[in-house]
Scaffold this active site. Structure first.
Site, mmCIF file in Angstrom:
data_model
loop_
_atom_site.group_PDB
_atom_site.id
_atom_site.type_symbol
_atom_site.label_atom_id
_atom_site.label_comp_id
_atom_site.label_asym_id
_atom_site.label_seq_id
_atom_site.Cartn_x
_atom_site.Cartn_y
_atom_site.Cartn_z
ATOM 1 N N VAL A 7 0.870 -1.183 0.000
ATOM 2 C CA VAL A 7 0.000 0.000 0.000
ATOM 3 C C VAL A 7 0.898 1.222 0.000
ATOM 4 O O VAL A 7 1.822 1.323 0.819
ATOM 5 C CB VAL A 7 -0.904 0.021 1.263
ATOM 6 C CG1 VAL A 7 -1.693 1.322 1.341
ATOM 7 C CG2 VAL A 7 -1.838 -1.175 1.258
ATOM 8 N N SER A 188 6.351 7.181 0.251
ATOM 9 C CA SER A 188 7.714 6.629 0.328
ATOM 10 C C SER A 188 8.083 6.142 1.733
ATOM 11 O O SER A 188 9.260 6.184 2.123
ATOM 12 C CB SER A 188 8.755 7.672 -0.133
ATOM 13 O OG SER A 188 8.386 8.215 -1.371
ATOM 14 N N ARG A 189 7.078 5.714 2.482
ATOM 15 C CA ARG A 189 7.328 5.180 3.843
ATOM 16 C C ARG A 189 7.942 6.211 4.798
ATOM 17 O O ARG A 189 8.567 5.857 5.788
ATOM 18 C CB ARG A 189 8.244 3.943 3.787
ATOM 19 C CG ARG A 189 7.682 2.774 2.960
ATOM 20 C CD ARG A 189 6.549 2.096 3.731
ATOM 21 N NE ARG A 189 6.086 0.869 3.123
ATOM 22 C CZ ARG A 189 4.950 0.749 2.403
ATOM 23 N NH1 ARG A 189 4.189 1.804 2.185
ATOM 24 N NH2 ARG A 189 4.578 -0.410 1.937
ATOM 25 N N LEU A 190 7.805 7.511 4.448
ATOM 26 C CA LEU A 190 8.354 8.554 5.329
ATOM 27 C C LEU A 190 7.255 9.022 6.286
ATOM 28 O O LEU A 190 6.877 10.190 6.340
ATOM 29 C CB LEU A 190 8.906 9.721 4.490
ATOM 30 C CG LEU A 190 10.040 9.331 3.541
ATOM 31 C CD1 LEU A 190 10.485 10.520 2.689
ATOM 32 C CD2 LEU A 190 11.232 8.776 4.334
#
Ligand SMILES: Cc1cc2nc3c(=O)[nH]c(=O)nc-3n(C[C@H](O)[C@H](O)[C@H](O)COP(=O)(O)O)c2cc1C
Length: 210
Positions: A7, A188-190
């Protein structure tokens, strides 16, 4: 395959702490957002307890009580989770609303909700839920699902045309919160993480790497 599920979080929204001394206020806002978005079980949370041999045990319950300092739920007072809490008051709680891209993690100390408050909540429940709570010896071994249905019917007959009394084995737990972490999804998983911890009567706010 599960390893290919991915996701891409877009925007859980910024986490803005306006008053660290009201640590549960964002949780209240996010639950309201989940309710306003008609999310199913908007108040569902995973609670982890620790058994006598030190093994953590997790399961879902429904949040039914929230103040500025504590959260609470109702359950069977002879269940595995209740036995764990009697031995060890430390619990961990996690909420997750996937479509809102938001998670909340809590650490706290659990204790029993008063009988008055429990009775008030019991009286507000649908009759069939009261009958189920009266009937179920939660977490004990059950020989077959027919036994449960038969026992449910027996309780129904026993209290025909009567109110279902509050069972001694049913009640609630409140969790006095000493740590809460808000998580919000970003690309971006940040992801954003903000932690609030109670230290010497002060709530200390910290941002954490995702
Ligand atoms: C969404 C959801 C909500 C639940 N809410 C409750 C609840 O509020 N109270 C409860 O005792 N069990 C609730 N359950 C059942 C528990 O997850 C669990 O099966 C049960 O409490 C027995 O747990 P224990 O044997 O670890 O004590 C819920 C289950 C689900 C899936």
């Amino acid at each position: 395959m599960v390893r290919d599920i991915r996701v891409d979080y877009r925007d859980g929204g910024p986490i803005v702490i306006t008053n660290a001394n009201k640590p549960l206020s964002i949780l209240k806002d996010w639950i309201k957002e989940a309710i306003d978005n008609n999310l199913i079980e908007a108040n569902a949370m995973c609670i982890s307890t620790v058994s006598q041999d030190g093994t953590p045990r997790s399961r879902m319950v429904l949040l039914k009580h929230i103040t500025d300092s504590e959260i609470g739920f109702f359950t069977n007072l002879e269940s595995d989770k209740a036995t764990d809490i009697k031995n060890n008051e430390n619990v961990a709680v996690t909420f997750f609303w996937p479509s809102l891209e938001k998670q909340v993690r809590i650490l706290g100390k659990a204790s029993e909700i008063s009988r008055e408050q429990t009775l008030e909540y019991h009286n507000s429940r649908p009759r069939l839920s009261q009958i189920a709570a009266y009937t179920s010896t939660q977490s004990k071994e059950l020989d077959s699902i027919t036994t449960l249905d038969d026992e449910f019917r027996k309780t129904e007959e026993k209290f025909e045309n009567q109110k279902i009394p509050l069972p001694d084995h049913w009640g609630g737990y409140k969790i006095l919160v000493h740590s809460i972490e808000y998580w919000s999804g970003r690309p971006s998983r940040l992801h954003e993480r903000v932690s609030l911890k109670l230290q010497n009567n002060n709530w200390i706010e910290k941002r954490l790497y995702p």
